[in-house]
Design a protein around this motif. Sequence first.
Motif, PDB file in Angstrom:
ATOM      1  N   UNK A  81     -13.298 -42.271 -19.008  1.00  0.00           N
ATOM      2  CA  UNK A  81     -12.581 -42.284 -19.817  1.00  0.00           C
ATOM      3  C   UNK A  81     -12.324 -40.469 -20.765  1.00  0.00           C
ATOM      4  N   UNK A  82     -10.999 -40.239 -20.601  1.00  0.00           N
ATOM      5  CA  UNK A  82     -11.580 -38.663 -21.080  1.00  0.00           C
ATOM      6  C   UNK A  82     -11.473 -38.155 -22.150  1.00  0.00           C
ATOM      7  N   UNK A  83     -12.576 -37.254 -22.359  1.00  0.00           N
ATOM      8  CA  UNK A  83     -12.809 -37.240 -23.703  1.00  0.00           C
ATOM      9  C   UNK A  83     -12.379 -35.728 -24.540  1.00  0.00           C
ATOM     10  N   UNK A  84     -12.057 -34.647 -23.074  1.00  0.00           N
ATOM     11  CA  UNK A  84     -12.007 -33.111 -23.257  1.00  0.00           C
ATOM     12  C   UNK A  84     -10.992 -33.049 -22.196  1.00  0.00           C
ATOM     13  N   UNK A  85      -9.866 -32.003 -22.882  1.00  0.00           N
ATOM     14  CA  UNK A  85      -9.429 -31.181 -21.860  1.00  0.00           C
ATOM     15  C   UNK A  85      -9.443 -29.669 -22.227  1.00  0.00           C
ATOM     16  N   UNK A  86     -10.241 -28.917 -20.827  1.00  0.00           N
ATOM     17  CA  UNK A  86     -10.616 -27.561 -21.325  1.00  0.00           C
ATOM     18  C   UNK A  86      -9.634 -26.663 -20.685  1.00  0.00           C
ATOM     19  N   UNK A  87      -9.078 -25.949 -21.338  1.00  0.00           N
ATOM     20  CA  UNK A  87      -8.249 -24.544 -20.700  1.00  0.00           C
ATOM     21  C   UNK A  87      -8.581 -23.722 -20.879  1.00  0.00           C
ATOM     22  N   UNK A  88      -9.151 -22.833 -19.612  1.00  0.00           N
ATOM     23  CA  UNK A  88      -9.613 -21.359 -20.150  1.00  0.00           C
ATOM     24  C   UNK A  88      -9.072 -20.320 -19.033  1.00  0.00           C
ATOM     25  N   UNK A  89      -8.732 -19.873 -20.262  1.00  0.00           N
ATOM     26  CA  UNK A  89      -7.785 -18.429 -19.932  1.00  0.00           C
ATOM     27  C   UNK A  89      -7.344 -18.048 -18.807  1.00  0.00           C
ATOM     28  N   UNK A  90      -6.727 -18.705 -18.554  1.00  0.00           N
ATOM     29  CA  UNK A  90      -5.740 -19.523 -17.153  1.00  0.00           C
ATOM     30  C   UNK A  90      -4.381 -18.090 -17.504  1.00  0.00           C
ATOM     31  N   UNK A  91      -4.237 -17.971 -16.027  1.00  0.00           N
ATOM     32  CA  UNK A  91      -2.799 -16.946 -16.078  1.00  0.00           C
ATOM     33  C   UNK A  91      -1.866 -17.561 -14.750  1.00  0.00           C
ATOM     34  N   UNK A  92      -1.378 -17.025 -15.052  1.00  0.00           N
ATOM     35  CA  UNK A  92      -0.016 -18.037 -13.999  1.00  0.00           C
ATOM     36  C   UNK A  92       1.234 -16.845 -13.179  1.00  0.00           C
ATOM     37  N   UNK A  93       1.591 -16.553 -11.859  1.00  0.00           N
ATOM     38  CA  UNK A  93       2.083 -15.740 -11.601  1.00  0.00           C
ATOM     39  C   UNK A  93       3.662 -16.632 -10.539  1.00  0.00           C
ATOM     40  N   UNK A  94       5.012 -16.252 -11.252  1.00  0.00           N
ATOM     41  CA  UNK A  94       5.745 -17.025  -9.735  1.00  0.00           C
ATOM     42  C   UNK A  94       6.040 -15.596  -8.994  1.00  0.00           C
TER      43      UNK A  94
END
Length: 294
Positions: A81-94
């Motif tokens: 069971x997915x209880x939590x999705x945590x996105x922490x300080x992401x950056x993305x370059x293209x």
Amino acid sequence: MSLVFLFSLCTYLPIGIGIYFTITGKLTLAQFVAIQYSSSWILNGFNQIVTSWNTINSTKDIRQQVANLHIQVDHTDTTSVVRDLDVEQISFDFKGKTIFQNVSFDVKRGQKILIGGKSGVGKSTLIRLLLKELLPKQGKILLNGKNYLLNQAYSSFGIVGQTPIIFEDTLRNNVTLGKSATDAEVFRALDLAGLNEFSNESAIKQVIDENGHNYSGGQLKRIEIARALFYNRQILLIDEGTASLDPQTAKGIHQSLLTNPDLTVIEVDHHIPDDIKKLYDQVYQLNAEGMQML
Ligand SMILES: Nc1ncnc2c1ncn2[C@@H]1O[C@H](COP(=O)(O)OP(=O)(O)OP(=O)(O)O)[C@@H](O)[C@H]1O
Ligand SMILES: [Mg+2]
């Protein structure tokens, strides 16, 4: 020397030699024509081998990608069971350009969040990062506190895109994608997606035309939602899922998804009207500097 050149040589050189022998009287015209006909059978077979070889070579990149996918498969328990999705300080370059940075948010089971932001700010890119189709330059994305791989993302997330993916097949097969299921299971998914009028034996046997022309845009969108619900995807990722629909249909779809307590929804869209915004637990705005809670 390419195979195509070799094939051309094998085709035209014997014709040239044959014409020469016929002119110089070493072959009769009838013999030349007979040899020519029988040799074309052999050459056609050879031609098919050359064409197939070229086709196989043209799929090299695709085969490489499939092989890479296989390498990524691990034996993590994908049914948990997915209880939590945590996105922490992401950056993305293209291509050396920063698309966004410092993006953080957290979604708990059953929550519904909306991410707005102007066109090109990176909303669809963010969805692809959650799916692990792309990797962030910095930061972490965790499910239940742990890193996850693409195969686990595909088994946990249901995806509703701008253009629904519909097959020229029965409504049932469009929902189940061929997985064996009872009628009741198909009806349940249709009901949850707000397609009650199709929850009957004859409707699920109906064939959807190529490109879904015998169903409305809203119905096709709901079929894609029903597919995600049938597969018990715990988190629904919706990328401008209702942008092309009339306001009433879009509202109906939102109401059925956002009031479903078992479903976790992450939607990216910048067209959502205020009365629908109220149904989300959290509304964010994405821009190049990060994500602000509204
Ligand atoms: N794999 C990729 N190929 C091409 N462009 C990419 C790729 N990844 C990111 N980008 C760039 O990232 C930027 C953000 O694109 P994205 O599609 O995520 O924006 P968006 O917010 O979803 O826009 P829209 O509201 O118009 O759908 C664009 O400038 C795009 O060119
Ligand atoms: Mg987009």
